[in-house]
Design a protein around this motif. Structure first.
Motif, PDB file in Angstrom:
ATOM      1  N   GLU A  82       8.741   9.537  -8.058  1.00 51.70           N
ATOM      2  CA  GLU A  82       8.871  10.237  -6.659  1.00 51.70           C
ATOM      3  C   GLU A  82      10.254  10.585  -6.642  1.00 51.70           C
ATOM      4  OE1 GLU A  82       6.666   9.556  -2.635  1.00 51.70           O
ATOM      5  OE2 GLU A  82       7.123   7.694  -3.497  1.00 51.70           O
ATOM      6  N   ARG A  83      10.304  12.017  -5.605  1.00 46.19           N
ATOM      7  CA  ARG A  83      11.046  12.770  -5.862  1.00 46.19           C
ATOM      8  C   ARG A  83      12.620  12.436  -5.491  1.00 46.19           C
ATOM      9  NH1 ARG A  83      10.658  18.998  -4.081  1.00 46.19           N
ATOM     10  NH2 ARG A  83       9.066  18.609  -5.462  1.00 46.19           N
ATOM     11  N   ALA A  84      12.608  10.929  -4.706  1.00 47.37           N
ATOM     12  CA  ALA A  84      13.638  10.380  -3.986  1.00 47.37           C
ATOM     13  C   ALA A  84      14.584   9.851  -5.342  1.00 47.37           C
ATOM     14  CB  ALA A  84      13.708   9.814  -2.817  1.00 47.37           C
ATOM     15  N   GLY A  85      13.587   9.415  -5.694  1.00 48.61           N
ATOM     16  CA  GLY A  85      13.938   8.184  -7.000  1.00 48.61           C
ATOM     17  C   GLY A  85      14.610   8.869  -8.058  1.00 48.61           C
ATOM     18  N   ILE A  86      13.920  10.470  -8.452  1.00 51.43           N
ATOM     19  CA  ILE A  86      14.481  11.479  -9.344  1.00 51.43           C
ATOM     20  C   ILE A  86      16.523  11.837  -9.112  1.00 51.43           C
ATOM     21  CG2 ILE A  86      14.994  14.086 -10.381  1.00 51.43           C
ATOM     22  CD1 ILE A  86      12.338  11.607 -11.570  1.00 51.43           C
ATOM     23  N   ASN A  87      15.894  12.183  -7.450  1.00 54.22           N
ATOM     24  CA  ASN A  87      17.336  12.571  -6.966  1.00 54.22           C
ATOM     25  C   ASN A  87      18.125  11.198  -7.308  1.00 54.22           C
ATOM     26  OD1 ASN A  87      16.030  15.167  -6.814  1.00 54.22           O
ATOM     27  ND2 ASN A  87      16.746  14.495  -4.187  1.00 54.22           N
ATOM     28  N   SER A 105       6.140   3.293   5.692  1.00 53.13           N
ATOM     29  CA  SER A 105       4.141   3.000   6.690  1.00 53.13           C
ATOM     30  C   SER A 105       2.656   3.964   5.672  1.00 53.13           C
ATOM     31  CB  SER A 105       3.699   3.121   7.722  1.00 53.13           C
ATOM     32  OG  SER A 105       3.829   4.246   8.049  1.00 53.13           O
ATOM     33  N   THR A 106       3.113   4.686   4.624  1.00 54.10           N
ATOM     34  CA  THR A 106       2.221   5.728   4.089  1.00 54.10           C
ATOM     35  C   THR A 106       2.296   5.830   2.607  1.00 54.10           C
ATOM     36  OG1 THR A 106       4.295   7.497   4.105  1.00 54.10           O
ATOM     37  CG2 THR A 106       2.519   7.363   6.114  1.00 54.10           C
ATOM     38  N   PHE A 107       1.382   6.269   1.975  1.00 55.41           N
ATOM     39  CA  PHE A 107       1.492   5.681   0.723  1.00 55.41           C
ATOM     40  C   PHE A 107       2.422   6.486  -0.456  1.00 55.41           C
ATOM     41  CE2 PHE A 107       0.003   6.733  -3.875  1.00 55.41           C
ATOM     42  CZ  PHE A 107      -0.323   5.017  -3.992  1.00 55.41           C
ATOM     43  N   TRP A 108       2.793   8.192   0.247  1.00 56.28           N
ATOM     44  CA  TRP A 108       4.112   8.605  -0.121  1.00 56.28           C
ATOM     45  C   TRP A 108       5.049   8.988   0.767  1.00 56.28           C
ATOM     46  CZ3 TRP A 108       2.536   9.121  -5.239  1.00 56.28           C
ATOM     47  CH2 TRP A 108       1.255   9.742  -5.435  1.00 56.28           C
ATOM     48  N   ARG A 109       6.426   9.301  -0.139  1.00 55.52           N
ATOM     49  CA  ARG A 109       7.103   9.484   1.475  1.00 55.52           C
ATOM     50  C   ARG A 109       7.132  10.560   1.925  1.00 55.52           C
ATOM     51  NH1 ARG A 109      10.169   7.182  -3.093  1.00 55.52           N
ATOM     52  NH2 ARG A 109      12.097   6.196  -2.626  1.00 55.52           N
ATOM     53  N   LYS A 110       7.452  10.762   3.542  1.00 54.13           N
ATOM     54  CA  LYS A 110       6.530  12.003   4.130  1.00 54.13           C
ATOM     55  C   LYS A 110       8.597  13.042   3.917  1.00 54.13           C
ATOM     56  CE  LYS A 110       2.903  11.064   6.322  1.00 54.13           C
ATOM     57  NZ  LYS A 110       1.511  11.478   6.148  1.00 54.13           N
ATOM     58  N   ASP A 146       0.514  -1.739  -0.055  1.00 48.66           N
ATOM     59  CA  ASP A 146       0.125   0.009   0.183  1.00 48.66           C
ATOM     60  C   ASP A 146       1.253   1.074   0.397  1.00 48.66           C
ATOM     61  OD1 ASP A 146      -2.629  -1.439   0.033  1.00 48.66           O
ATOM     62  OD2 ASP A 146      -2.734  -1.525   2.059  1.00 48.66           O
ATOM     63  N   THR A 147       1.949   1.035  -0.575  1.00 56.16           N
ATOM     64  CA  THR A 147       2.413   2.598  -0.653  1.00 56.16           C
ATOM     65  C   THR A 147       3.221   2.182  -1.958  1.00 56.16           C
ATOM     66  OG1 THR A 147       4.909   3.751   0.011  1.00 56.16           O
ATOM     67  CG2 THR A 147       4.991   1.444   0.282  1.00 56.16           C
TER      68      THR A 147
END
Length: 123
Positions: A67-72, A118-123, A49-50
């Motif tokens: 997500e931004r972390a993957g781009i970075n 535990s969240t859908f998007w990274r915080k 569920d993430t």
């Protein structure tokens, strides 16, 4: 892949629909534990569920959103592949081949990096 049928059917351009279907099928085959789903009107894959990765189409390109972390994490590799990117997505022109090795690395990175998320998007 049934989750994506309606989305794919709505893509007017036959080559764009075929390319999108090919990429989604590849992700599904390479990462069979990921859950395919449509959210925010876009095909995506989740793990426990993430969010792992999502896709969208436009007139000039297919967008891949790790997500931004993957781009970075992969900024240099994205440039080496000849793709343009923003802070949130990579643009793969319809006229360019899909760099599946890069796509695989982005997905693997997100699976590992978000294993305890535990969240859908990274915080």
């Amino acid at each position: 892949m049934e989750a994506f049928t309606e989305y794919l059917d709505a893509i007017d351009h036959p080559q764009h629909r075929e390319r999108t279907e090919e990429v989604l099928a590849w992700v599904n085959k390479q990462f069979p534990t990921l859950m395919p789903k449509i959210a925010w009107n876009q095909p995506m894959f989740t793990d426990h569920d993430t969010y792992i990765i999502g896709f969208s189409v436009s007139k000039k390109h297919m967008a891949v959103a790790p997500e931004r972390a993957g781009i970075n994490q992969f900024t240099d590799a994205i440039a080496q592949a000849g793709y343009d990117h923003t802070k949130e997505l990579v643009r793969i022109p319809w006229t360019s081949p899909v760099n599946y090795a890069l796509l695989e690395k982005m997905i693997e990175f997100n699976i590992v990096d978000k294993a305890e998320c535990s969240t859908f998007w990274r915080k």
